[in-house]
Write a protein that holds these residues in place. Structure first.
Motif, mmCIF file in Angstrom:
data_model
loop_
_atom_site.group_PDB
_atom_site.id
_atom_site.type_symbol
_atom_site.label_atom_id
_atom_site.label_comp_id
_atom_site.label_asym_id
_atom_site.label_seq_id
_atom_site.Cartn_x
_atom_site.Cartn_y
_atom_site.Cartn_z
ATOM 1 N N ARG A 237 70.866 52.148 34.642
ATOM 2 C CA ARG A 237 70.030 52.966 35.523
ATOM 3 C C ARG A 237 68.706 53.323 34.843
ATOM 4 N NH1 ARG A 237 73.240 58.320 36.704
ATOM 5 N NH2 ARG A 237 75.011 56.887 36.696
ATOM 6 N N LEU A 238 68.722 53.443 33.519
ATOM 7 C CA LEU A 238 67.491 53.713 32.778
ATOM 8 C C LEU A 238 66.509 52.564 32.947
ATOM 9 C CD1 LEU A 238 65.810 55.329 30.685
ATOM 10 C CD2 LEU A 238 67.062 54.095 28.892
ATOM 11 N N VAL A 239 66.994 51.345 32.896
ATOM 12 C CA VAL A 239 66.141 50.172 33.069
ATOM 13 C C VAL A 239 65.517 50.178 34.461
ATOM 14 C CG1 VAL A 239 66.062 47.658 33.114
ATOM 15 C CG2 VAL A 239 67.473 48.829 31.417
ATOM 16 N N VAL A 240 66.312 50.476 35.466
ATOM 17 C CA VAL A 240 65.798 50.525 36.841
ATOM 18 C C VAL A 240 64.695 51.568 36.951
ATOM 19 C CG1 VAL A 240 66.376 51.076 39.236
ATOM 20 C CG2 VAL A 240 67.946 49.696 37.860
ATOM 21 N N GLN B 113 65.351 42.569 35.061
ATOM 22 C CA GLN B 113 66.011 41.587 34.193
ATOM 23 C C GLN B 113 65.439 41.626 32.782
ATOM 24 O OE1 GLN B 113 67.098 37.404 35.473
ATOM 25 N NE2 GLN B 113 65.310 36.939 34.226
ATOM 26 N N GLU B 114 64.112 41.687 32.669
ATOM 27 C CA GLU B 114 63.497 41.751 31.347
ATOM 28 C C GLU B 114 63.848 43.064 30.641
ATOM 29 O OE1 GLU B 114 61.862 39.242 29.883
ATOM 30 O OE2 GLU B 114 62.379 38.087 31.667
ATOM 31 N N GLY B 115 63.863 44.160 31.410
ATOM 32 C CA GLY B 115 64.252 45.435 30.829
ATOM 33 C C GLY B 115 65.686 45.418 30.326
ATOM 34 N N ASN B 116 66.570 44.735 31.051
ATOM 35 C CA ASN B 116 67.965 44.629 30.616
ATOM 36 C C ASN B 116 68.076 43.863 29.298
ATOM 37 O OD1 ASN B 116 68.955 46.050 32.782
ATOM 38 N ND2 ASN B 116 69.502 44.254 33.991
ATOM 39 N N ILE B 117 67.206 42.872 29.116
ATOM 40 C CA ILE B 117 67.190 42.144 27.839
ATOM 41 C C ILE B 117 66.818 43.097 26.702
ATOM 42 C CG2 ILE B 117 66.007 40.354 26.519
ATOM 43 C CD1 ILE B 117 65.752 38.774 29.123
ATOM 44 N N GLY B 118 65.795 43.920 26.960
ATOM 45 C CA GLY B 118 65.411 44.911 25.960
ATOM 46 C C GLY B 118 66.533 45.893 25.673
ATOM 47 N N LEU B 119 67.261 46.302 26.714
ATOM 48 C CA LEU B 119 68.387 47.219 26.538
ATOM 49 C C LEU B 119 69.466 46.590 25.658
ATOM 50 C CD1 LEU B 119 70.100 49.715 27.188
ATOM 51 C CD2 LEU B 119 70.768 48.612 29.344
ATOM 52 N N MET B 120 69.776 45.324 25.902
ATOM 53 C CA MET B 120 70.803 44.657 25.102
ATOM 54 C C MET B 120 70.369 44.526 23.643
ATOM 55 S SD MET B 120 72.467 41.795 27.667
ATOM 56 C CE MET B 120 70.925 41.196 28.364
ATOM 57 N N LYS B 121 69.077 44.278 23.419
ATOM 58 C CA LYS B 121 68.577 44.228 22.044
ATOM 59 C C LYS B 121 68.734 45.594 21.374
ATOM 60 C CE LYS B 121 65.180 40.515 22.563
ATOM 61 N NZ LYS B 121 63.738 40.154 22.476
ATOM 62 N N ALA B 122 68.458 46.642 22.125
ATOM 63 C CA ALA B 122 68.579 47.991 21.576
ATOM 64 C C ALA B 122 70.023 48.309 21.222
ATOM 65 C CB ALA B 122 68.036 49.014 22.580
ATOM 66 N N VAL B 123 70.949 47.953 22.113
ATOM 67 C CA VAL B 123 72.368 48.210 21.857
ATOM 68 C C VAL B 123 72.819 47.465 20.597
ATOM 69 C CG1 VAL B 123 74.703 47.756 22.714
ATOM 70 C CG2 VAL B 123 72.987 48.744 24.232
ATOM 71 N N TRP C 64 62.601 49.564 23.377
ATOM 72 C CA TRP C 64 62.923 48.149 23.539
ATOM 73 C C TRP C 64 62.771 47.710 24.996
ATOM 74 C CZ3 TRP C 64 63.748 44.899 19.528
ATOM 75 C CH2 TRP C 64 63.970 45.480 18.286
ATOM 76 N N ILE C 65 63.167 48.576 25.930
ATOM 77 C CA ILE C 65 63.046 48.236 27.354
ATOM 78 C C ILE C 65 61.581 48.062 27.733
ATOM 79 C CG2 ILE C 65 63.407 49.118 29.699
ATOM 80 C CD1 ILE C 65 65.908 50.577 28.569
ATOM 81 N N LYS C 66 60.750 49.027 27.346
ATOM 82 C CA LYS C 66 59.323 48.951 27.673
ATOM 83 C C LYS C 66 58.662 47.765 26.992
ATOM 84 C CE LYS C 66 58.628 53.893 28.490
ATOM 85 N NZ LYS C 66 57.935 55.122 28.015
ATOM 86 N N ALA C 67 59.054 47.496 25.755
ATOM 87 C CA ALA C 67 58.445 46.383 25.022
ATOM 88 C C ALA C 67 58.701 45.056 25.721
ATOM 89 C CB ALA C 67 58.985 46.348 23.589
ATOM 90 N N GLU C 68 59.926 44.845 26.199
ATOM 91 C CA GLU C 68 60.247 43.590 26.883
ATOM 92 C C GLU C 68 59.498 43.489 28.216
ATOM 93 O OE1 GLU C 68 62.098 40.899 26.029
ATOM 94 O OE2 GLU C 68 62.303 41.789 24.036
ATOM 95 N N ILE C 69 59.407 44.595 28.955
ATOM 96 C CA ILE C 69 58.693 44.573 30.229
ATOM 97 C C ILE C 69 57.208 44.349 29.999
ATOM 98 C CG2 ILE C 69 58.039 45.976 32.227
ATOM 99 C CD1 ILE C 69 60.774 47.260 32.144
ATOM 100 N N HIS C 70 56.641 45.011 28.993
ATOM 101 C CA HIS C 70 55.221 44.817 28.682
ATOM 102 C C HIS C 70 54.943 43.353 28.346
ATOM 103 C CE1 HIS C 70 54.145 49.254 27.541
ATOM 104 N NE2 HIS C 70 54.594 49.121 28.765
ATOM 105 N N GLU C 71 55.808 42.767 27.531
ATOM 106 C CA GLU C 71 55.603 41.378 27.122
ATOM 107 C C GLU C 71 55.686 40.446 28.335
ATOM 108 O OE1 GLU C 71 54.544 38.693 24.230
ATOM 109 O OE2 GLU C 71 54.772 40.872 24.045
ATOM 110 N N TYR C 72 56.622 40.728 29.226
ATOM 111 C CA TYR C 72 56.776 39.899 30.438
ATOM 112 C C TYR C 72 55.536 39.994 31.318
ATOM 113 C CZ TYR C 72 58.409 38.588 35.085
ATOM 114 O OH TYR C 72 58.525 38.020 36.335
ATOM 115 N N ILE C 73 55.028 41.215 31.493
ATOM 116 C CA ILE C 73 53.834 41.397 32.328
ATOM 117 C C ILE C 73 52.637 40.679 31.723
ATOM 118 C CG2 ILE C 73 52.168 43.092 33.173
ATOM 119 C CD1 ILE C 73 54.480 45.072 33.435
#
Length: 306
Positions: free
Chosen positions: A66-69, A87-97, A115-124
């Motif tokens: 829900r945090l990723v959403v 989807q990209e945020g979930n990748i960041g979440l898994m890296k964080a875990v 980690w979530i923001k970093a993955e989304i930023h990179e995707y954008i």
């Protein structure tokens, strides 16, 4: 403490995903998943770290979907699919875990946010334009603030302005508030307002084959040397950096993380030398010296890691 089995009865993340393509149902499902208590979170994180318990990792991921959403909604203004952002945020979440240390005394939600923001930023940044519009730290800050600031300007009548270009006064305001040069604001505005070029135009109106830039682009991504180099960079950027940070003392590690690794909501970095100096009660020059020594030590660690 409640039994871990009660906290999240779902054993696999895929069990909560509804029918393919039903994003609203997915969001509704993850919002119904219960959050873990601090004790449950530490227990699962300890099982993952000590025993490589993948079921515990899945429960940590599930409880933070829900945090990723929530984070991904902040980036809908770039015209990219919400599902892809999640989807990209979930990748960041898994890296964080995977990298979360329960002994650090912080909750996973605080650690995962970066980690979530970093993955989304990179995707954008990779997908908003075929040509990268932001490569440096200052350009990233401009990219994630220019649009919102431009929409917030008021014209002489008090209504929001929708001009295609910025006025000199608006450029000055942006440069001052973002602490960048006015030339950098103008350059980023030019990049963001530039038209896209169709890479593959498809058949022409007369039925003949139309040629676009895609005909001249070679795909070298699967070339073996490039693949190996990419894999090595990924390892160095994740496990290598983590190992190098582990070799620093707590103060040096925090200074490096604040100065080089932290990403704020607006895309900017962490604390300045003067802010860190005030916190530790030393001079800014002393903080710079500690940072320099830490970076030198990390370079040696990365060389050994490689």
């Amino acid at each position: 403490m409640a039994a871990p089995g009660r906290a999240l009865a779902v054993a696999s993340p895929w069990a909560v995903v509804p029918s393919l393509g039903n994003l609203d149902a997915y969001i509704s499902a993850v919002n119904r998943l219960p959050m873990l208590t601090a004790d449950e979170e530490r227990e699962f994180a300890r099982k993952l770290k000590d025993d490589n318990d993948l079921e515990a990792a899945g429960k940590l991921v599930l409880s933070h979907l829900r945090l990723v959403v929530s984070v991904s909604r902040k980036y809908l203004g770039y015209g990219l699919p919400h599902g892809d952002l999640i989807q990209e945020g979930n990748i960041g979440l898994m890296k964080a875990v995977k990298r979360f240390d329960p002994d650090q005394g912080v909750r996973l939600v605080s650690y995962a946010l970066h980690w979530i923001k970093a993955e989304i930023h990179e995707y954008i940044l990779k997908n908003w334009r075929m040509v990268k519009v932001a490569t440096t730290k200052a350009q990233r800050k401009l990219f994630f603030n220019l649009r919102s600031m431009k929409q917030g300007f008021k014209d002489d009548e008090g209504a929001a302005t929708h001009r295609d270009t910025l006025t000199d006064a608006q450029i000055e305001v942006m440069a001052r508030e973002l602490n960048v040069k006015r030339e950098e604001v103008i350059e980023m505005e030019t990049r963001m307002s530039g038209g896209d070029v169709v890479l593959d135009p498809g058949p022409a109106d007369d039925g003949e084959e139309a040629f676009g830039p895609i005909a001249y682009l070679a795909d070298a991504t699967q070339e073996p040397t490039a693949v190996l180099e990419s894999q090595q960079r990924d390892v160095m950027a994740t496990d290598g950096i983590a190992a190098a940070l582990e070799g620093l003392d707590a103060r040096s590690r925090r200074i490096v993380e604040e100065r080089w690794l932290k990403v704020n909501d607006d895309g900017s970095g962490g604390m300045t030398l003067h802010e860190l100096a005030a916190e530790y009660g030393v001079s800014a020059e002393r903080i710079r010296q500690i940072e320099s020594a830490a970076m030198k030590k990390m370079r040696k660690s990365l060389a050994a890691f490689a």
